[in-house]
Design a protein around this motif. Structure first.
Motif, mmCIF file in Angstrom:
data_model
loop_
_atom_site.group_PDB
_atom_site.id
_atom_site.type_symbol
_atom_site.label_atom_id
_atom_site.label_comp_id
_atom_site.label_asym_id
_atom_site.label_seq_id
_atom_site.Cartn_x
_atom_site.Cartn_y
_atom_site.Cartn_z
ATOM 1 N N PHE A 460 0.820 -1.223 0.000
ATOM 2 C CA PHE A 460 0.000 0.000 0.000
ATOM 3 C C PHE A 460 0.857 1.277 0.000
ATOM 4 C CE2 PHE A 460 -2.416 -3.256 2.405
ATOM 5 C CZ PHE A 460 -3.411 -3.476 1.454
ATOM 6 N N ALA A 461 2.142 1.138 0.380
ATOM 7 C CA ALA A 461 3.008 2.325 0.473
ATOM 8 C C ALA A 461 3.356 2.811 -0.932
ATOM 9 C CB ALA A 461 4.268 1.985 1.258
ATOM 10 N N ALA A 462 3.250 4.129 -1.143
ATOM 11 C CA ALA A 462 3.501 4.707 -2.480
ATOM 12 C C ALA A 462 4.929 4.423 -2.945
ATOM 13 C CB ALA A 462 3.245 6.208 -2.422
ATOM 14 N N ALA A 463 5.885 4.579 -2.029
ATOM 15 C CA ALA A 463 7.307 4.375 -2.388
ATOM 16 C C ALA A 463 7.531 2.932 -2.832
ATOM 17 C CB ALA A 463 8.196 4.692 -1.186
ATOM 18 N N THR A 464 6.894 1.974 -2.132
ATOM 19 C CA THR A 464 7.053 0.555 -2.494
ATOM 20 C C THR A 464 6.443 0.295 -3.860
ATOM 21 O OG1 THR A 464 6.776 0.079 -0.135
ATOM 22 C CG2 THR A 464 6.747 -1.801 -1.625
ATOM 23 N N GLN A 465 5.250 0.870 -4.103
ATOM 24 C CA GLN A 465 4.583 0.665 -5.402
ATOM 25 C C GLN A 465 5.441 1.200 -6.543
ATOM 26 O OE1 GLN A 465 0.796 2.589 -4.860
ATOM 27 N NE2 GLN A 465 -0.108 0.862 -3.740
ATOM 28 N N GLU A 466 6.034 2.380 -6.319
ATOM 29 C CA GLU A 466 6.918 2.982 -7.341
ATOM 30 C C GLU A 466 8.105 2.071 -7.638
ATOM 31 O OE1 GLU A 466 8.267 7.030 -6.639
ATOM 32 O OE2 GLU A 466 6.206 7.585 -6.069
ATOM 33 N N ARG A 467 8.723 1.556 -6.551
ATOM 34 C CA ARG A 467 9.909 0.704 -6.698
ATOM 35 C C ARG A 467 9.550 -0.601 -7.397
ATOM 36 N NH1 ARG A 467 15.067 0.286 -4.057
ATOM 37 N NH2 ARG A 467 16.262 -0.721 -5.688
ATOM 38 N N LEU A 468 8.401 -1.197 -7.023
ATOM 39 C CA LEU A 468 7.965 -2.443 -7.659
ATOM 40 C C LEU A 468 7.716 -2.232 -9.148
ATOM 41 C CD1 LEU A 468 5.484 -4.053 -5.072
ATOM 42 C CD2 LEU A 468 7.491 -5.155 -6.061
ATOM 43 N N SER A 469 7.070 -1.104 -9.452
ATOM 44 C CA SER A 469 6.759 -0.788 -10.849
ATOM 45 C C SER A 469 8.048 -0.626 -11.669
ATOM 46 C CB SER A 469 5.921 0.494 -10.885
ATOM 47 O OG SER A 469 5.806 0.961 -12.197
ATOM 48 N N ALA A 470 9.025 0.108 -11.086
ATOM 49 C CA ALA A 470 10.306 0.343 -11.786
ATOM 50 C C ALA A 470 11.046 -0.981 -12.015
ATOM 51 C CB ALA A 470 11.168 1.304 -10.962
ATOM 52 N N LEU A 471 11.064 -1.838 -10.984
ATOM 53 C CA LEU A 471 11.762 -3.132 -11.096
ATOM 54 C C LEU A 471 11.067 -4.036 -12.112
ATOM 55 C CD1 LEU A 471 12.606 -3.879 -7.326
ATOM 56 C CD2 LEU A 471 14.278 -3.677 -9.160
ATOM 57 N N THR A 472 9.714 -4.030 -12.089
ATOM 58 C CA THR A 472 8.960 -4.864 -13.042
ATOM 59 C C THR A 472 9.277 -4.446 -14.473
ATOM 60 O OG1 THR A 472 7.185 -5.071 -11.399
ATOM 61 C CG2 THR A 472 6.651 -5.709 -13.659
ATOM 62 N N GLN A 473 9.268 -3.129 -14.729
ATOM 63 C CA GLN A 473 9.587 -2.609 -16.067
ATOM 64 C C GLN A 473 11.001 -3.010 -16.490
ATOM 65 O OE1 GLN A 473 7.397 -1.383 -18.194
ATOM 66 N NE2 GLN A 473 5.921 -1.715 -16.546
ATOM 67 N N SER A 474 11.900 -2.957 -15.530
ATOM 68 C CA SER A 474 13.304 -3.301 -15.801
ATOM 69 C C SER A 474 13.409 -4.775 -16.221
ATOM 70 C CB SER A 474 14.143 -3.042 -14.549
ATOM 71 O OG SER A 474 15.395 -3.651 -14.665
ATOM 72 N N PHE A 475 12.688 -5.658 -15.516
ATOM 73 C CA PHE A 475 12.734 -7.090 -15.852
ATOM 74 C C PHE A 475 12.036 -7.380 -17.178
ATOM 75 C CE2 PHE A 475 13.214 -7.723 -11.063
ATOM 76 C CZ PHE A 475 14.554 -8.077 -11.144
ATOM 77 N N ILE A 476 10.936 -6.622 -17.449
ATOM 78 C CA ILE A 476 10.256 -6.786 -18.751
ATOM 79 C C ILE A 476 11.215 -6.389 -19.871
ATOM 80 C CG2 ILE A 476 8.400 -5.848 -20.234
ATOM 81 C CD1 ILE A 476 6.625 -5.737 -17.677
ATOM 82 N N GLY A 477 11.952 -5.300 -19.628
ATOM 83 C CA GLY A 477 12.952 -4.829 -20.588
ATOM 84 C C GLY A 477 14.034 -5.874 -20.869
ATOM 85 N N GLN A 478 14.245 -6.783 -19.879
ATOM 86 C CA GLN A 478 15.263 -7.839 -20.064
ATOM 87 C C GLN A 478 14.683 -9.068 -20.765
ATOM 88 O OE1 GLN A 478 17.226 -8.661 -16.257
ATOM 89 N NE2 GLN A 478 17.184 -6.481 -15.788
ATOM 90 N N GLY A 479 13.386 -8.962 -21.153
ATOM 91 C CA GLY A 479 12.799 -10.045 -21.951
ATOM 92 C C GLY A 479 11.889 -10.977 -21.183
#
Length: 541
Positions: A460-479
């Motif tokens: 529920f924490a905004a900072a955690t959601q931002e970090r999860l979103s950034a990491l998810t995008q990064s992994f998607i970018g890796q294929g």
């Protein structure tokens, strides 16, 4: 060439010459005696080194013996139990066999069992050989101490104690370093074969430096065997209780409860037996002397500090920055090497300055170095740890040397072997208590910090959601597909939380060690004013 050799049956006669400072003509110490002292120091260094040397190679040893991490803890425990049991018995064995024969014999057996450790074919054989290695090597620690007190006149004892202090503080810091290098270069059995170099030098030095003495087997029949039995049960069980307690959840385990009960039974029996016997094998009444009691408390705390800090740091470096054994060794080396240059300076000072002041200064530096390590983060490595290691190396000699002076101040010559055994035994016991406390503190504090961080790091924490979103995008970018990437991002966040909680737990551990060392400053001032003898003056009040 005349040697000032100690003849145990004539302990009283030899002793009368030792503390009486005005007998200055005997102040000259022959080269032969110095060779014997140096050989004794090699033995103490080797015995303390072997406590820690398996730590950095444990993973390799367990792999080749097909053992788990929990089973592997017995490799160190077996050595410690045997070592702590034999230390109080060295006075008796010295009287029976003579200093020279006993040191040569026990070293030869130590080398044999060290070699067998290198050839161990399974965990059981390794544990048995390690126990025999501890039983034969443990004697070398108090023997080195006793040699200084019996072979050297008072004016030279500060120098002898300086060298002995080095063996006690250098070895724990050099153990992981040497173990790491040797395992990486030549394989783990080489850490045991290493003992042949100092071992053979020790046998040669003692054979040349000490006079032959009579073998007195008749003393064995009249020995205090009931006291030895109680001591072995008490100290052995206490060491097992401390070493294995954390991995077995302390009093949730019937195994641990059994050893706790055995420890109480043995230690109480030893105290009662010692009070009733006319000639106990170790004089426990020494604990009634104020100086000796203060020195013992200090010795135990010093054991906690020495072994505790050299337990925490390699663990942190291996787990958080992921250092190899060799890299860990390069960091820890800095808490040892500068001591070589500090110790002679401290030895000179100890005969001029009140030892309580010197010891306080040492405790402040040693405790301060642990406080410096109580503020680490996940990026802390070699560069950030260098200064704290050097501060530690500067502080330890001030404590180790003055501690010996407090312990031996006012001790009668006939009680020297008892005093030496008890002070060295309590230091090793302090090490076991320190490691047990810290291992338990690490586990509980990691859970605590993990929960506290978890309260903030929620989905529920905004900072955690931002970090999860950034990491998810990064992994998607890796294929990776979006579901896998999302799971990987969650795992990554969980890993960061665990890492941070472990770092905070290590910080708490160092803070705990620092507080114990600072608390010792108060205990220290209960003892009398002591200076090391110089020229011909006895250490006194």
């Amino acid at each position: 060439m005349a040697s000032s050799t100690f003849d145990p049956p004539a302990a009283k006669a030899a002793g009368k010459a030792a503390p009486a400072a005005p007998l200055a003509p005997s102040e000259h110490v022959s080269a032969r005696t110095w060779i014997a002292i140096a050989a004794g120091m090699l033995g103490a260094f080797m015995a303390v080194l072997d406590i820690q040397i398996t730590n950095s190679s444990l993973k390799d040893i367990l792999g080749s013996l097909s053992a788990t991490q929990e089973e592997g803890s017995w490799i160190a425990t077996a050595y410690l139990v045997a070592e702590i049991v034999v230390i109080p018995m060295t006075g008796l064995f010295t009287r029976v066999f003579g200093t020279r024969n006993y040191m040569i014999g026990t070293t030869a057996l130590f080398l044999l069992f060290s070699t067998l450790c290198g050839f161990a074919w399974n965990l059981e054989s390794m544990i048995i050989f390690r126990m025999m290695q501890g039983f034969t090597g443990g004697a070398l620690i108090p023997m080195a101490f006793t040699l200084v007190m019996t072979q050297l006149p008072p004016s030279k004892r500060a120098t002898g104690m300086a060298i002995f202090g080095l063996t006690a503080t250098l070895a724990p810091s050099m153990g992981p370093t040497l173990g790491g290098y040797l395992s990486e270069l030549y394989g783990w059995p080489s850490i045991f074969y290493l003992n042949w170099v100092p071992g053979l030098l020790l046998i040669g030095g003692i054979a040349y430096g000490l006079d032959k003495e009579k073998f007195q087997p008749s003393l064995l029949s009249g020995a205090d065997w009931s006291g030895i039995f109680f001591m072995a049960v008490g100290l052995g069980s206490l060491t097992i209780f401390l070493e294995e307690g954390n991995s077995k959840d302390w009093f949730d385990s019937s195994f641990i409860i059994t050893f706790a009960a055995l420890a109480i039974f043995g230690l109480l029996g030893w105290v009662v037996n010692s009070a009733l016997k006319k000639q106990p094998f170790v004089n426990l009444a020494l604990y009634g002397q104020r100086n000796f009691a203060a020195a013992t408390a200090l010795s135990m705390a010093m054991g906690m500090g020495l072994y505790g800090s050299s337990f925490l740091l390699p663990l942190y470096l291996g787990q958080i920055p992921g250092y190899s054994p060799m890299q860990i060794g390069e960091v820890i080396m800095w808490s040892g090497l500068p001591q070589l240059f500090i110790m002679p300076f401290v030895a000179k000072l100890s005969s001029k300055v009140d030892n309580r002041i010197l010891c306080t200064f040492g405790l402040l530096l040693f405790g301060g170095s642990c406080l410096m390590n109580a503020y680490m983060d996940a990026t802390t490595g070699y560069d950030q740890l260098l200064l704290s290691q050097i501060v530690r190396a500067l502080g330890q000699p001030f404590v180790m040397l003055t501690l010996s002076n407090f312990a031996m101040n006012g001790i009668q010559p006939r009680d020297m072997p008892s005093a030496s055994s008890l002070i060295n035994m309590t230091r090793n016991l302090g090490g076991s208590i320190g490691i047990a406390l810290l291992a338990t503190a690490l586990t509980s504090r990691e859970h605590f910090h993990s929960q506290r961080i978890g309260e903030s790091v929620t989905s529920f924490a905004a900072a955690t959601q931002e970090r999860l979103s950034a990491l998810t995008q990064s992994f998607i970018g890796q294929g990776f597909d979006s579901t896998t990437a999302s799971n990987m991002a969650l795992k990554a966040i969980d890993g960061i939380v665990r890492r941070e909680s472990f770092v905070m737990a290590y910080n708490d551990g160092f803070f705990l060690v620092a507080m114990v060392l600072f608390a010792c400053i108060g205990v220290l001032w209960f003892s009398d004013k002591v200076k090391a003898p110089s020229g011909g003056g006895g250490g006194g009040h």
